[in-house]
Write a protein that holds these residues in place. Structure first.
Motif, short mmCIF file in Angstrom:
data_model
loop_
_atom_site.label_atom_id
_atom_site.label_comp_id
_atom_site.label_asym_id
_atom_site.label_seq_id
_atom_site.Cartn_x
_atom_site.Cartn_y
_atom_site.Cartn_z
N ASN A 159 -1.64 4.09 -5.42
CA ASN A 159 -1.03 3.09 -6.47
C ASN A 159 -2.07 2.62 -7.48
O ASN A 159 -3.17 2.91 -7.32
N ILE A 160 -1.52 2.16 -8.70
CA ILE A 160 -2.23 1.91 -9.91
C ILE A 160 -2.00 0.53 -10.28
O ILE A 160 -0.78 0.40 -10.89
N GLY A 161 -2.81 -0.58 -10.10
CA GLY A 161 -2.27 -1.80 -10.30
C GLY A 161 -3.38 -2.64 -10.70
O GLY A 161 -4.83 -1.94 -10.82
N SER A 162 -3.45 -3.85 -10.54
CA SER A 162 -4.80 -4.88 -10.92
C SER A 162 -5.03 -5.58 -9.57
O SER A 162 -6.16 -5.83 -9.71
N SER A 219 -6.68 -0.21 -2.94
CA SER A 219 -7.91 0.11 -2.29
C SER A 219 -8.08 1.83 -2.26
O SER A 219 -9.38 2.17 -2.24
N LYS A 220 -6.98 2.21 -2.15
CA LYS A 220 -7.01 3.83 -1.81
C LYS A 220 -7.61 4.44 -3.17
O LYS A 220 -8.61 5.39 -3.04
N ILE A 221 -7.06 4.05 -4.22
CA ILE A 221 -7.53 5.06 -5.43
C ILE A 221 -8.99 4.35 -5.73
O ILE A 221 -9.91 5.39 -6.19
N ASN A 237 0.80 -1.24 0.07
CA ASN A 237 -0.13 0.08 0.09
C ASN A 237 0.77 1.24 0.16
O ASN A 237 2.03 1.15 0.13
N GLU A 238 0.19 2.40 -0.03
CA GLU A 238 1.01 3.56 -0.21
C GLU A 238 1.92 4.16 0.77
O GLU A 238 2.72 4.79 0.82
N SER A 239 1.51 3.37 2.16
CA SER A 239 2.40 3.58 3.20
C SER A 239 3.64 2.38 3.40
O SER A 239 4.19 2.63 4.35
N SER A 240 3.58 1.48 2.34
CA SER A 240 4.62 0.63 2.44
C SER A 240 5.88 1.08 2.67
O SER A 240 6.24 2.23 1.97
#
Length: 309
Positions: free
Chosen positions: A236-239, A282-284, A133-136
């Protein structure tokens, strides 16, 4: 909501798909590209699209172009992102990715409501085996990742100094048509298209999050049209799905209705290759409502059709 959009690197793999999405949504679009990798044939003939040929290392022309366009949103996609090329000529990667990004920040200073910068999921700590996640934790071990990590620090400084708002999009492994570099999937598909059925690859153990390039373009567009209150934010942008190299080749075989064999060869193996890389998106999804609409097999079908038609 109609926007005036500038896409730096708009003729490339992801950029050209972003052009399509923005035009389809009724925006006026200008691209700024040196066409070292991007191609004019990737761009549609559309009266709402303008093209400026220029390099991000040319600060006077970049500044003049940004002033002239007077965009509501600027996307910065221009970069050297092929890892072997970055490793072979790190000085060029540093110039393009770091000096070039600083030039974009300098040229954009206090001139538009939002700058969207494309970073990478490759900057996350490779020892993390759970979803990222974006905080990793951030920890990278190659030149490309180092340049993007530095870029993000420059962007934070830009925002702290109140020079403009920036959204950072950390992209995972893009796949689809119009690829401009010989990454894993193009390397596999080109061998298959030439009639080879024993595929020579490098490391076979890595697992990756592959995301359709059109889904990436739609995610970037969603960040442009969403009101993001924080002056600096990361998405993040992924699948959200991970595939091993073996699973990837199996899908290629399904696309072709053939059985494919794999061989790991020393000259293709990277010395540094993280074991897995899975995006937590999940964030986006919560912030913009975006979610992936396509899967890896669909992307492979499109790439195969592009190569063989």
């Amino acid at each position: 909501m109609k926007l005036n959009v500038l896409i730096i690197g708009g003729a490339g793999f992801i950029g050209s798909h972003l052009v399509d999405v923005c035009l389809e949504n009724g925006h006026d679009v200008t691209i700024y590209d040196n066409f070292s990798k991007g191609k004019k044939e990737y761009l549609p003939d559309n009266p709402s699209l303008k093209i400026i040929i220029g390099d991000i290392l040319d600060l006077p022309k970049l500044t003049e172009s940004i002033d002239k366009v007077n965009a509501d949103v600027v996307f910065h996609l221009a970069a050297e992102h092929f890892i072997p090329a970055c490793e072979e000529t790190p000085s060029q990667a540093l110039r393009t990715n770091v000096e070039g990004t600083q030039n974009v920040l300098t040229a954009c200073k206090n001139k538009m409501s939002k700058l969207i910068f494309t970073s990478t999921g490759a900057i996350y700590d490779p020892d993390i085996t759970t979803s990222l996640n974006e905080s990793s934790n951030i920890q990278t071990g190659d030149i490309y990742g180092i340049t993007k990590k530095v870029d993000e620090e420059l962007i934070k400084y830009h925002v702290i100094k109140e020079r403009g708002n920036v959204v950072v999009a950390r992209l995972f492994n893009a796949v689809g048509c119009r690829e401009t570099n010989p990454h894993l999937i193009p390397a596999i598909m080109e061998q298959l298209a030439s009639g080879i059925r024993l595929i020579e690859l490098g490391n076979l153990y890595p697992q990756r999050d592959y995301v359709h390039v059109r889904d990436i373009a739609e995610a970037l567009h969603s960040l442009a049209i969403t009101n993001i209150e924080a002056p600096y934010d990361v998405f993040n942008i992924g699948s959200g799905v991970e595939y091993s190299v073996e699973e990837l080749v199996t899908l290629c075989g399904e696309v072709m209705n053939e059985s494919i064999e794999i061989e790991s060869v020393a000259e293709r193996r990277r010395k540094y290759d993280r074991p897995n890389q899975l995006a937590d998106i999940s964030k986006i999804k919560k912030t913009t409502g975006w979610k992936p609409q396509r899967n890896l097999k669909q992307a492979l079908q499109e790439v195969w059709k592009e190569l063989t038609s």
